[in-house]
Design an enzyme around this catalytic site. Structure first.
Site, PDB file in Angstrom:
ATOM      1  N   GLU A 181      19.908 -12.996  22.280  1.00  0.00           N
ATOM      2  CA  GLU A 181      18.987 -13.877  23.271  1.00  0.00           C
ATOM      3  C   GLU A 181      17.664 -14.326  22.546  1.00  0.00           C
ATOM      4  O   GLU A 181      17.313 -15.622  22.701  1.00  0.00           O
ATOM      5  CB  GLU A 181      18.748 -12.818  24.468  1.00  0.00           C
ATOM      6  CG  GLU A 181      19.843 -12.511  25.302  1.00  0.00           C
ATOM      7  CD  GLU A 181      20.214 -11.207  24.954  1.00  0.00           C
ATOM      8  OE1 GLU A 181      20.836 -10.685  25.786  1.00  0.00           O
ATOM      9  OE2 GLU A 181      20.357 -10.842  23.846  1.00  0.00           O
ATOM     10  N   CYS A 227      19.052  -6.926  28.119  1.00  0.00           N
ATOM     11  CA  CYS A 227      18.341  -5.898  28.099  1.00  0.00           C
ATOM     12  C   CYS A 227      17.052  -6.083  28.912  1.00  0.00           C
ATOM     13  O   CYS A 227      16.844  -7.257  28.785  1.00  0.00           O
ATOM     14  CB  CYS A 227      18.172  -5.071  26.945  1.00  0.00           C
ATOM     15  SG  CYS A 227      17.043  -5.964  25.723  1.00  0.00           S
TER      16      CYS A 227
END
Length: 155
Positions: A61, A89
Site C-alpha cells: 500500500e 495493517c
C-alpha cells in the site's frame, strides 16, 4: 465507515493487484500487492518489498501511495482508489487516511493484523469526513490462496 458493493471493474483491478502479489511471492516477500487507480487508470503499483529494501514501511500500500504521489505530484490522493490483496495493517491504514484516498478495496481479511475490520478499525477510531469508502472481499479466495501458498512454503 461505509461499505460498498463491488462491481466488475473491482475484480479487474484486484487481478492487477494479484499480479503485484505474485511479484512479491517470486521475490520471497509476503505476497501482498496493490494498485492505485485514478480516473479509471492504474497510475501506481506496489508490492511488499520489506526484505529487499530493508525498510519496515515498504508494504504494498505504501509503495503504491508513494508512486501515486509522484505521478500526480501531490500528497492528497482524493479521487483515487487503492486496491490491495490483504486488509491493510495499522501503519497502512494510517497512510490511507493521511493521503485522503477516496476509496479502499481489499481482498482477504486479516484477523490478526488488519486495521479496517480485523483486530482494529482505524477508520472508525480516527473518524473523519475524508475517510475512504471501503469494499472488502473482492477475489478474496485468490488473495488468500497466494498467502497460504507462501506460508506453507515458509513453515
Amino acid at each position: 465507515m461505509v461499505f460498498l458493493m463491488m462491481d466488475q471493474s473491482d475484480e479487474f483491478y484486484m487481478k492487477e493487484a494479484l499480479r503485484e502479489a505474485e511479484l512479491a511471492f517470486e521475490a520471497g516477500e509476503v505476497p501482498v500487492g496493490a494498485v492505485l487507480v485514478y480516473e479509471g487508470k492504474i497510475i501506481a503499483r506496489g508490492h511488499n518489498q520489506k526484505e529487499e529494501k530493508k525498510d519496515v514501511s515498504s508494504h504494498a500500500e505504501i509503495e503504491a501511495i508513494r508512486e501515486g504521489e509522484r505521478v500526480l505530484n501531490r500528497w492528497d490522493l482524493t479521487g483515487c482508489t487503492l486496491y490491495v490483496t490483504l486488509e491493510p495493517c495499522l501503519m497502512c491504514a494510517g497512510a490511507i487516511l493521511q493521503s485522503r484516498l477516496s476509496r479502499l478495496v481489499f481482498g482477504a481479511d486479516d484477523p490478526q493484523r488488519g486495521a479496517v475490520v480485523g483486530c482494529f478499525n482505524a477508520f472508525e477510531y480516527f473518524k473523519k469526513d475524508s475517510d475512504p469508502l471501503v469494499s472488502r472481499g473482492v477475489l478474496s479466495s485468490s488473495c488468500q490462496d497466494i498467502l497460504l501458498k507462501f506460508f506453507r512454503g515458509v513453515r
